[in-house]
Design a protein around this motif. Structure first.
Motif, mmCIF file in Angstrom:
data_model
loop_
_atom_site.group_PDB
_atom_site.id
_atom_site.type_symbol
_atom_site.label_atom_id
_atom_site.label_comp_id
_atom_site.label_asym_id
_atom_site.label_seq_id
_atom_site.Cartn_x
_atom_site.Cartn_y
_atom_site.Cartn_z
ATOM 1 N N SER A 1 0.822 -1.212 0.000
ATOM 2 C CA SER A 1 0.000 0.000 0.000
ATOM 3 C C SER A 1 0.858 1.266 0.000
ATOM 4 O O SER A 1 0.471 2.292 -0.561
ATOM 5 C CB SER A 1 -0.963 0.009 1.186
ATOM 6 N N TRP A 2 2.040 1.220 0.605
ATOM 7 C CA TRP A 2 2.951 2.373 0.635
ATOM 8 C C TRP A 2 3.392 2.727 -0.790
ATOM 9 O O TRP A 2 3.323 3.883 -1.199
ATOM 10 C CB TRP A 2 4.164 2.063 1.531
ATOM 11 N N ASP B 1 2.009 1.608 -3.657
ATOM 12 C CA ASP B 1 0.816 1.846 -4.469
ATOM 13 C C ASP B 1 0.292 3.276 -4.291
ATOM 14 O O ASP B 1 -0.085 3.935 -5.263
ATOM 15 C CB ASP B 1 -0.260 0.825 -4.091
ATOM 16 N N GLU B 2 0.302 3.766 -3.074
ATOM 17 C CA GLU B 2 -0.158 5.135 -2.803
ATOM 18 C C GLU B 2 0.714 6.160 -3.522
ATOM 19 O O GLU B 2 0.214 7.118 -4.117
ATOM 20 C CB GLU B 2 -0.139 5.400 -1.296
ATOM 21 N N ARG B 3 2.027 5.983 -3.500
ATOM 22 C CA ARG B 3 2.929 6.922 -4.163
ATOM 23 C C ARG B 3 2.796 6.848 -5.682
ATOM 24 O O ARG B 3 2.844 7.862 -6.364
ATOM 25 C CB ARG B 3 4.361 6.685 -3.704
ATOM 26 N N THR C 1 0.074 6.049 -7.256
ATOM 27 C CA THR C 1 -1.225 6.648 -7.570
ATOM 28 C C THR C 1 -1.160 8.173 -7.540
ATOM 29 O O THR C 1 -1.699 8.844 -8.418
ATOM 30 C CB THR C 1 -2.298 6.146 -6.589
ATOM 31 N N LYS C 2 -0.503 8.732 -6.533
ATOM 32 C CA LYS C 2 -0.471 10.182 -6.344
ATOM 33 C C LYS C 2 0.541 10.908 -7.230
ATOM 34 O O LYS C 2 0.462 12.129 -7.376
ATOM 35 C CB LYS C 2 -0.170 10.505 -4.882
#
Length: 157
Positions: A27-28, A30-32, A34-35
């Motif tokens: 998730s760490w 994936d979040e970066r 995505t953003k």
């Protein structure tokens, strides 16, 4: 979305242990992904000559989608050799994707990509002849510079 297995990267002489304590969660990364606003694409031509270029794109369901001109060097290189490296701009929160590229048309894009691209960049993907490229990861390397090598993580798909 495929979920990767987290392991330690293979970096000799960097003090990386086999201990799983400190591995980053997917998730760490994936979040970066995505953003991120800009994604650096590194390719090589049929002659092996390297090339890097920033692109705008959308990270969705475990893949990066971005457009290219048909005759752009990155597109020509990816047609010759679909192996690609993509990384984000930060050297403090590192995410490096090793993957494969495939070519799509707008008609073949998942339905959510065009609206997400427009929301992110205020640019409509509306040319039916537009060349789109999807990068699907095989391996992702990630770490936080402040906690390196403890957070050094290799995600394998």
């Amino acid at each position: 979305m495929r979920m990767p297995t987290a392991t330690r990267p293979k970096m000799q002489n960097y003090g990386i242990t086999t201990d799983i304590d400190g591995l980053l969660p997917w998730s760490w990364a994936d979040e970066r992904l995505t953003k991120a606003r800009n994604y650096w694409i590194s390719t090589a031509g049929s002659d092996g000559k390297p090339h890097a270029a920033p692109v705008w794109g959308v990270w969705q369901d475990g893949a990066l989608y971005f457009g290219s001109e048909e005759n752009a060097r990155k597109a020509r290189n990816l047609r010759a050799r679909p192996d690609v490296i993509m990384h984000l701009e930060s050297g403090d929160e590192v995410v490096i994707v090793e993957g494969r590229a495939e070519f799509l048309t707008l008609a073949l894009l998942p339905a959510e990509i065009s609206p997400a691209y427009d929301a992110k960049y205020s640019v409509k993907l509306d040319d039916p002849a537009a060349l789109m490229i999807r990068i699907t990861p095989q391996v992702v390397l990630a770490w936080q510079e402040t906690d390196f090598p403890k957070t050094a993580t290799r995600f394998v798909f």
